[in-house]
Write an enzyme that holds these catalytic residues in place. Structure first.
Site, PDB file in Angstrom:
ATOM      1  N   CYS A 236      -1.262  89.210  25.995  1.00 14.81           N
ATOM      2  CA  CYS A 236      -1.703  89.504  27.363  1.00 14.81           C
ATOM      3  C   CYS A 236      -2.656  88.424  27.872  1.00 14.81           C
ATOM      4  O   CYS A 236      -3.710  88.183  27.283  1.00 14.81           O
ATOM      5  CB  CYS A 236      -2.403  90.862  27.416  1.00 14.81           C
ATOM      6  SG  CYS A 236      -2.945  91.280  29.091  1.00 14.81           S
TER       7      CYS A 236
ATOM      8  N   CYS B 214      -6.567  98.766  30.860  1.00  7.97           N
ATOM      9  CA  CYS B 214      -5.167  98.960  30.484  1.00  7.97           C
ATOM     10  C   CYS B 214      -5.115  99.932  29.313  1.00  7.97           C
ATOM     11  O   CYS B 214      -6.058 100.020  28.530  1.00  7.97           O
ATOM     12  CB  CYS B 214      -4.504  97.634  30.108  1.00  7.97           C
ATOM     13  SG  CYS B 214      -2.723  97.818  29.828  1.00  7.97           S
TER      14      CYS B 214
ATOM     15  N   CYS C 209      -1.392  94.440  24.354  1.00 11.91           N
ATOM     16  CA  CYS C 209      -0.396  93.427  23.982  1.00 11.91           C
ATOM     17  C   CYS C 209      -1.112  92.147  23.550  1.00 11.91           C
ATOM     18  O   CYS C 209      -1.991  91.656  24.270  1.00 11.91           O
ATOM     19  CB  CYS C 209       0.533  93.146  25.153  1.00 11.91           C
ATOM     20  SG  CYS C 209       1.293  94.645  25.810  1.00 11.91           S
TER      21      CYS C 209
HETATM   22  S1  SF4 Z   1       0.534  92.774  29.038  1.00 15.04           S
HETATM   23 FE1  SF4 Z   1      -1.664  93.220  29.275  1.00 15.04          FE
HETATM   24  S2  SF4 Z   1      -1.803  94.384  31.158  1.00 15.04           S
HETATM   25 FE2  SF4 Z   1       0.356  94.456  30.518  1.00 15.04          FE
HETATM   26  S3  SF4 Z   1       0.534  96.337  29.269  1.00 15.04           S
HETATM   27 FE3  SF4 Z   1       0.092  94.672  27.869  1.00 15.04          FE
HETATM   28  S4  SF4 Z   1      -2.143  94.684  27.624  1.00 15.04           S
HETATM   29 FE4  SF4 Z   1      -1.668  95.873  29.461  1.00 15.04          FE
END
Ligand code: SF4
Length: 293
Positions: free
Chosen positions: A30, A23, A27
């Site tokens: 996540c 990715c 986040c």
């Molecule tokens: S939630 Fe996880 S998979 Fe989605 S953009 Fe954020 S880091 Fe990437």
């Protein structure tokens, strides 16, 4: 959409295939980081294209009706289009979940006729909030509200069905996005309470976790005017109510607060691997998993 009768009348008919670990964002909440998978099993963070295609074929033949391509960030995969095309040829309803940073008009043109739904992950329209969340790339946030507006306009112009996912957490629970939601009118707006999953997001989770009262504040105080149109998932609703596959091609469930993985679907078979994880059809129905897709 009709519920499938065979091979198992209580089979959850939709499957989330987290086929791609990498990715471009970080986040903090996540729950699909798959660092464990990458470290222990799959150094590249994904199966080869041919294996993913084979897996999609097995899922369709088994009776799943809808597949959601999830990551990581699925649009970073060079062969995503081929996976979507094959899923569509096998009769599946197709969806991607994306942070939107890598979608261009060219991509939208390529997906026409093979991709049914685009789900955008939108947690905040505030630059600073997105930076705190980690929804940024090299310290630049993509989530400028005008960029979102433009992207959504393009998505709609190309006749994709639009869903928005919002994860409510410590940084955004006081914010109000009702005017934006009313303006862009997604067919489906899902609101999740940030969920702790050991081994995926426990490292930073204390930064983003919220209480049920704070979640309720976001729902019923800040968004009272649009909440009746949203699909809301408390943490308990999210446990065991999804059929999910990891980048290594294994079913997994989160009912124990961490990922419990099955054996490889490709090396055993769908039925056997599925029997190794815990999924709850009733919870799937109760969380609104059945809708016109
Ligand atoms: S939630 Fe996880 S998979 Fe989605 S953009 Fe954020 S880091 Fe990437």
């Amino acid at each position: 959409m009709s519920l499938i009768e065979k091979p198992n009348k209580h089979l959850i008919p939709s499957v989330n295939y987290h086929f791609w670990q990498p990715c471009n964002m970080r986040c903090k909440f996540c729950f699909a980081t798959y660092h464990d998978v990458k470290k222990q099993l799959l150094p590249k963070g994904h199966l080869p294209k041919e294996k993913s295609l084979e897996l999609i074929g097995l899922l369709a033949d088994y009776g799943f009706k809808k597949i959601t391509f999830v990551g990581g960030e699925p649009t970073l995969c060079y062969w995503l289009d081929e996976l979507i095309l094959y899923a569509k040829e096998k009769g599946l309803t197709t969806m991607i979940v994306t942070n939107g940073s890598n979608i261009s008009a060219e991509k939208l043109i390529q997906w026409q006729g093979i991709l049914d739904w685009i789900t955008l992950s939108i947690d905040s329209l505030n630059d600073e909030t997105n930076k705190l969340i980690g929804r940024k790339e090299n310290n630049y946030t993509f989530q400028d509200v005008n960029r979102y507006r433009l992207l959504i306009e393009q998505i709609k112009n190309f006749n994709f069905r639009l869903k928005i996912n919002t994860v409510v957490n410590k940084y955004n629970y006081k914010e109000i996005v009702s005017p934006f939601i009313k303006e862009v009118k997604p067919e489906r707006w899902k609101i999740f309470k940030a969920l702790r999953i050991e081994g995926q997001n426990d490292k930073y989770f204390s930064d983003v976790s919220i209480t049920n009262e704070e979640f309720t504040h976001f729902l019923h105080i800040n968004h009272t005017d649009v909440i009746s149109q949203a699909v809301v998932e408390y943490n308990e609703d999210m446990r065991g109510s999804y059929v999910m596959i990891d980048p290594a091609g294994r079913f997994f469930d989160n009912t124990k607060g961490k990922h419990t993985y099955s054996s490889s679907i490709l090396e055993s078979d769908v039925e056997f691997a599925l029997s190794q994880v815990s999924t709850n059809y009733t919870k799937f129905i109760e969380r609104g998993g059945v809708y016109e897709w």
